[in-house]
Motif scaffolding. Structure first.
Motif, PDB file in Angstrom:
ATOM      1  N   TRP A  44      -9.794  -0.746  -0.845  1.00  0.00           N
ATOM      2  CA  TRP A  44      -8.496  -0.789  -1.538  1.00  0.00           C
ATOM      3  C   TRP A  44      -7.520  -1.701  -0.777  1.00  0.00           C
ATOM      4  N   ALA A  66     -10.502   3.666   1.026  1.00  0.00           N
ATOM      5  CA  ALA A  66      -9.293   3.065   1.601  1.00  0.00           C
ATOM      6  C   ALA A  66      -9.510   1.622   2.041  1.00  0.00           C
ATOM      7  N   GLN A  98      -2.129   5.659  -5.727  1.00  0.00           N
ATOM      8  CA  GLN A  98      -3.332   5.124  -6.381  1.00  0.00           C
ATOM      9  C   GLN A  98      -4.594   5.398  -5.565  1.00  0.00           C
ATOM     10  N   LEU A  99      -4.409   5.611  -4.281  1.00  0.00           N
ATOM     11  CA  LEU A  99      -5.578   5.828  -3.414  1.00  0.00           C
ATOM     12  C   LEU A  99      -5.984   7.302  -3.478  1.00  0.00           C
ATOM     13  N   GLN A 100      -7.098   7.563  -4.140  1.00  0.00           N
ATOM     14  CA  GLN A 100      -7.513   8.936  -4.360  1.00  0.00           C
ATOM     15  C   GLN A 100      -8.449   9.457  -3.271  1.00  0.00           C
ATOM     16  N   ALA A 120       0.839  -1.202   0.000  1.00  0.00           N
ATOM     17  CA  ALA A 120       0.000   0.000   0.000  1.00  0.00           C
ATOM     18  C   ALA A 120       0.877   1.257   0.000  1.00  0.00           C
TER      19      ALA A 120
END
Lengths: 236, 169
Positions: free
Chosen positions: B60, B57, B50-52, B44
């Motif tokens: 993801w 979260a 990549q986590l917008q 992660a």
């Protein structure tokens, strides 16, 4: 919603059905209560205890990441690391021709028991000595031992230890020579080196035993090997 | 501390317990669950950009964890068997020891993974059917069917007299 749909909805999520929807359905009301009680029990069971310090260990691993990547940039052990890498390349060719080899097996074993590398409790000589005695060895380690147990190493009952060398985990397998053909050929005396993307390893034969070392930093192999020369006394 | 570091720390502190519990019910082993969590969080960190959105979260991280678990089975099969420890007490007794003593705990572990996983997501992680469907890459109807069957199997095994009751799903 008909009775069948309500029943199905209750099993999907008992909280999703309102009391009004079940107003004229005492059996379904009873079912809802039972399923909600089941959910409560399940929640309690599912919420298993989380190991202490798990969050801190995760944060530490991430902070150490750049350091781990740059181990080769540390100033001291250039010569040792380079020499070991050359030796690894030298030995790689004959090892690749075998379907399974000692190094591959040792690495797989280490990956299989990764938790052992992080064991925190330190074992006393009183814990360790009886185990070595069974293999005809007297051990007197000057470093802490994090983990020790008998394991299956290619079908041979062997001793699996994790030593704490300069704060780093070094795995040691003590594999008795059974005289049977296997990953360790009977009478094999040549030292061997192996490695993958993460670990480096080496093995040497001492009388009737093969000592296999695995560590993340190659210089630890040389340090530990020298230490073992002084701290292991073989009776057989 | 960088913005990325702050985001990562917040993520780790918020989700590590849930990730660990989910991993345990996925792999049935506390030590493997711990490794899975560490591998998941490191991956992660490497892909944090990549986590917008914060609200994405949890899903993801669960997706990463499920991939990490799948990768375990891609590795070369390692042949291993337990060996006798003689009379010596194992100084590092398996953390699994003594865990599976409760009947309900055992029944959850015995539930097929297809049914256990959505139940864990719903009950432990508080996820909706749609969120579960996204992580498991299933449609909502399939998720609901699995929730139905999971609960029905557990209830039937806890109350044998109710075993034949749910006839739909």
């Amino acid at each position: 919603m008909d009775k069948l749909s309500l029943r199905r909805a209750l099993y999907e999520d008992p909280r999703s059905v309102s009391a009004e929807a079940l107003q004229d359905e005492p059996q379904l009301q009873q079912l809802q209560q039972e399923l909600q009680a089941l959910d409560d029990s399940l929640r309690q069971q599912l919420a298993i205890e989380v190991p202490p310090q798990l969050v801190e260990r995760a944060l530490l691993n991430q902070r150490m990441l750049p350091m781990q990547k740059r181990w080769y940039q540390r100033p001291l052990p250039y010569a040792t690391a380079a020499a070991l890498l050359v030796t690894v390349l030298y030995w790689q060719q004959p090892l690749q021709n075998r379907p399974a080899d000692l190094g591959q097996h040792a690495l797989s074993h280490v990956y299989h028991e990764m938790a052992a590398l992080r064991a925190e409790a330190l074992l006393s000589p009183a814990d360790i000595s009886p185990m070595f005695s069974q293999l005809g060895i007297h051990a007197d380690f000057p470093v802490p031992v994090r983990y020790a147990r008998f394991c299956d190493f290619d079908g041979v009952r062997s001793l699996h230890l994790v030593l704490d060398v300069d704060g780093e985990a070094v795995t040691l397998f003590v594999v008795p020579d059974t005289g049977q053909p296997g990953l360790i050929e009977p009478g094999q005396l040549k030292p061997a080196q192996f490695a993958d993307a993460r670990f480096f390893g080496q093995s040497v034969t001492k009388l009737q035993h093969r000592l296999v070392l695995v560590a993340e930093q190659p210089q630890l192999l040389a340090t530990t090997s020298a230490m073992l020369e002084k701290s292991l006394h073989f009776n057989i | 501390m960088s913005h990325a570091q702050q985001r990562y720390e917040a993520l780790v502190r918020a989700y590590t317990p849930d990730l660990y519990r989910y991993a345990y019910w996925l792999c049935h082993s506390k030590s493997i669950a711990e490794d899975l969590v560490q591998d998941t969080l490191l991956r992660a960190w490497k892909n944090l950009s990549q986590l917008q959105e914060a609200k994405a979260a949890k899903a993801w991280l669960l997706t990463i964890l499920r991939h990490e678990n799948a990768r375990r089975f891609e590795r070369k099969q390692f042949e291993y068997s337990d060996v006798e420890q003689d009379s010596l007490e194992d100084p590092h007794q398996s953390p699994e020891h003594g865990v599976a003593t409760d009947r309900l705990h055992r029944l959850i572990l015995e539930l097929p993974q297809d049914y256990r996983e959505p139940l864990v997501m719903q009950l432990l992680l508080g996820m909706t059917g749609d969120e579960i469907a996204t992580v498991l890459q299933l449609n909502l109807n399939t998720v609901n069917t699995r929730l139905f069957r999971g609960r029905a199997q557990l209830r039937a095994r806890l109350q044998p007299e109710a075993a034949g009751e749910p006839a739909h799903g």
